[in-house]
Design a protein around this motif. Structure first.
Motif, PDB file in Angstrom:
ATOM      1  N   GLY A  38       0.804  -1.222   0.000  1.00 44.19           N
ATOM      2  CA  GLY A  38       0.000   0.000   0.000  1.00 44.19           C
ATOM      3  C   GLY A  38       0.832   1.265   0.000  1.00 44.19           C
ATOM      4  N   CYS A  39       1.977   1.221  -0.661  1.00 45.10           N
ATOM      5  CA  CYS A  39       2.859   2.391  -0.696  1.00 45.10           C
ATOM      6  C   CYS A  39       2.587   3.211  -1.964  1.00 45.10           C
ATOM      7  CB  CYS A  39       4.324   1.966  -0.640  1.00 45.10           C
ATOM      8  SG  CYS A  39       5.446   3.397  -0.544  1.00 45.10           S
ATOM      9  N   GLY A  40       1.747   4.213  -1.839  1.00 47.09           N
ATOM     10  CA  GLY A  40       1.388   5.060  -2.964  1.00 47.09           C
ATOM     11  C   GLY A  40       2.582   5.757  -3.582  1.00 47.09           C
ATOM     12  N   PHE A  41       3.488   6.247  -2.738  1.00 43.29           N
ATOM     13  CA  PHE A  41       4.673   6.941  -3.248  1.00 43.29           C
ATOM     14  C   PHE A  41       5.487   6.009  -4.138  1.00 43.29           C
ATOM     15  CE2 PHE A  41       9.137   8.108  -3.161  1.00 43.29           C
ATOM     16  CZ  PHE A  41       9.087   9.448  -3.519  1.00 43.29           C
ATOM     17  N   CYS A  42       5.724   4.782  -3.676  1.00 41.60           N
ATOM     18  CA  CYS A  42       6.566   3.849  -4.429  1.00 41.60           C
ATOM     19  C   CYS A  42       5.858   3.301  -5.667  1.00 41.60           C
ATOM     20  CB  CYS A  42       7.058   2.717  -3.529  1.00 41.60           C
ATOM     21  SG  CYS A  42       8.255   3.276  -2.287  1.00 41.60           S
ATOM     22  N   VAL A  43       4.548   3.027  -5.581  1.00 41.72           N
ATOM     23  CA  VAL A  43       3.825   2.594  -6.778  1.00 41.72           C
ATOM     24  C   VAL A  43       3.949   3.673  -7.843  1.00 41.72           C
ATOM     25  CG1 VAL A  43       1.556   2.098  -7.783  1.00 41.72           C
ATOM     26  CG2 VAL A  43       2.210   1.029  -5.624  1.00 41.72           C
ATOM     27  N   ASP A  44       3.675   4.901  -7.464  1.00 42.33           N
ATOM     28  CA  ASP A  44       3.753   6.033  -8.386  1.00 42.33           C
ATOM     29  C   ASP A  44       5.155   6.151  -8.991  1.00 42.33           C
ATOM     30  OD1 ASP A  44       2.503   8.806  -9.241  1.00 42.33           O
ATOM     31  OD2 ASP A  44       4.467   9.285  -8.387  1.00 42.33           O
ATOM     32  N   MET A  45       6.159   6.113  -8.152  1.00 42.20           N
ATOM     33  CA  MET A  45       7.546   6.272  -8.597  1.00 42.20           C
ATOM     34  C   MET A  45       7.974   5.151  -9.544  1.00 42.20           C
ATOM     35  SD  MET A  45      10.906   6.241  -6.200  1.00 42.20           S
ATOM     36  CE  MET A  45      12.497   6.671  -6.821  1.00 42.20           C
ATOM     37  N   HIS A  46       7.696   3.916  -9.165  1.00 43.91           N
ATOM     38  CA  HIS A  46       8.203   2.786  -9.943  1.00 43.91           C
ATOM     39  C   HIS A  46       7.414   2.551 -11.230  1.00 43.91           C
ATOM     40  CE1 HIS A  46      11.308   2.125  -7.125  1.00 43.91           C
ATOM     41  NE2 HIS A  46      10.448   2.035  -6.137  1.00 43.91           N
ATOM     42  N   VAL A  47       6.153   2.939 -11.260  1.00 41.38           N
ATOM     43  CA  VAL A  47       5.410   2.898 -12.522  1.00 41.38           C
ATOM     44  C   VAL A  47       6.028   3.904 -13.488  1.00 41.38           C
ATOM     45  CG1 VAL A  47       3.206   3.554 -13.599  1.00 41.38           C
ATOM     46  CG2 VAL A  47       3.233   1.967 -11.663  1.00 41.38           C
TER      47      VAL A  47
ATOM     48  N   ARG B 185       8.216   0.637   3.737  1.00 42.24           N
ATOM     49  CA  ARG B 185       7.938   0.868   5.145  1.00 42.24           C
ATOM     50  C   ARG B 185       8.256   2.299   5.559  1.00 42.24           C
ATOM     51  NH1 ARG B 185       7.429  -3.817   3.840  1.00 42.24           N
ATOM     52  NH2 ARG B 185       6.606  -5.524   5.080  1.00 42.24           N
ATOM     53  N   LEU B 186       9.332   2.855   5.031  1.00 42.39           N
ATOM     54  CA  LEU B 186       9.653   4.254   5.337  1.00 42.39           C
ATOM     55  C   LEU B 186       8.610   5.199   4.743  1.00 42.39           C
ATOM     56  CD1 LEU B 186      13.511   4.199   4.797  1.00 42.39           C
ATOM     57  CD2 LEU B 186      12.321   4.641   6.953  1.00 42.39           C
ATOM     58  N   ASN B 187       8.271   4.992   3.474  1.00 47.26           N
ATOM     59  CA  ASN B 187       7.344   5.914   2.816  1.00 47.26           C
ATOM     60  C   ASN B 187       5.912   5.786   3.320  1.00 47.26           C
ATOM     61  OD1 ASN B 187       8.981   7.530   0.970  1.00 47.26           O
ATOM     62  ND2 ASN B 187       9.516   5.555   0.087  1.00 47.26           N
ATOM     63  N   VAL B 188       5.480   4.586   3.676  1.00 46.71           N
ATOM     64  CA  VAL B 188       4.150   4.413   4.263  1.00 46.71           C
ATOM     65  C   VAL B 188       4.141   5.008   5.669  1.00 46.71           C
ATOM     66  CG1 VAL B 188       2.491   2.705   5.152  1.00 46.71           C
ATOM     67  CG2 VAL B 188       3.477   2.411   2.873  1.00 46.71           C
ATOM     68  N   GLY B 189       5.156   4.699   6.445  1.00 45.24           N
ATOM     69  CA  GLY B 189       5.219   5.182   7.829  1.00 45.24           C
ATOM     70  C   GLY B 189       5.207   6.697   7.939  1.00 45.24           C
ATOM     71  N   PHE B 190       5.888   7.351   7.008  1.00 50.41           N
ATOM     72  CA  PHE B 190       5.989   8.810   7.078  1.00 50.41           C
ATOM     73  C   PHE B 190       5.104   9.514   6.055  1.00 50.41           C
ATOM     74  CE2 PHE B 190       9.901   7.217   9.059  1.00 50.41           C
ATOM     75  CZ  PHE B 190       9.693   7.740  10.324  1.00 50.41           C
ATOM     76  N   ARG B 191       4.227   8.721   5.390  1.00 50.69           N
ATOM     77  CA  ARG B 191       3.223   9.243   4.449  1.00 50.69           C
ATOM     78  C   ARG B 191       3.830  10.161   3.394  1.00 50.69           C
ATOM     79  NH1 ARG B 191      -1.547  10.469   8.776  1.00 50.69           N
ATOM     80  NH2 ARG B 191      -2.151   8.302   9.079  1.00 50.69           N
ATOM     81  N   THR B 192       4.854   9.670   2.723  1.00 44.90           N
ATOM     82  CA  THR B 192       5.466  10.437   1.646  1.00 44.90           C
ATOM     83  C   THR B 192       4.445  10.574   0.520  1.00 44.90           C
ATOM     84  OG1 THR B 192       7.577   9.437   2.260  1.00 44.90           O
ATOM     85  CG2 THR B 192       7.510  10.632   0.180  1.00 44.90           C
TER      86      THR B 192
END
Length: 159
Positions: free
Chosen positions: A47-56, A135-142
């Motif tokens: 559920g890491c929106g930042f990483c899904v967005d970045m890696h797509v 875990r970092l990006n979900v935890g800190f809501r990047t």
């Protein structure tokens, strides 16, 4: 939703080493197209929106076809992926979710038929890395898309 701290700014030395670790993975035995797939799939699961967005966006820049990007979430049913990619995706899901009974032998055997021992090891470290970033990006809501310009992701022309 309140603003959370910037872990990367708070721990710049750890951030730098984690980035270096990621660069070593890019120079490893696993082709970029599979790295893109596993980074997206693990990020979807976590559920890491930042990483899904970045890696797509990265995958698009690397030349990945849009239909395959849409099919990552349904890779089992899709005809878009090779046996090697399917094995990598299965291994990614197993190491990301870590079933209570451990990784099933069937998944381990599938990955062993498609990748060398060195490739399995490199893939496992890549999965470990993306799970750490998640875990970092979900935890800190990047915020998804917030680093596009800094990382050159605006070149993907997905907005």
């Amino acid at each position: 939703m309140s603003q959370r701290l910037n872990a990367f700014g708070q721990s710049p030395e750890l951030f730098k080493k984690f980035v270096e670790f990621g660069m070593l993975l890019k120079a490893g035995t696993i082709e970029q197209s599979i790295l893109d797939l596993i980074e997206i799939r693990a990020s979807q699961i976590n559920g890491c929106g930042f990483c899904v967005d970045m890696h797509v966006k990265e995958a698009k820049i690397h030349g990945e076809r849009e239909l395959r990007l849409h099919h990552i979430a349904i890779w089992r049913e899709s005809t878009q992926f090779s046996p090697r990619e399917r094995a990598a995706l299965a291994w990614t899901e197993a190491l990301t979710t870590l079933p209570a009974t451990g990784v099933p032998d069937e998944i381990y055997e599938r990955v062993r038929t498609q990748l060398s021992e060195k490739e399995i090891s490199d893939l496992s470290f890549a999965i470990m890395a993306i799970n750490g970033w998640n875990r970092l990006n979900v935890g800190f809501r990047t915020v998804p898309g917030s680093a596009d310009k800094a990382y050159g992701l605006d070149k993907a022309q997905l907005n």
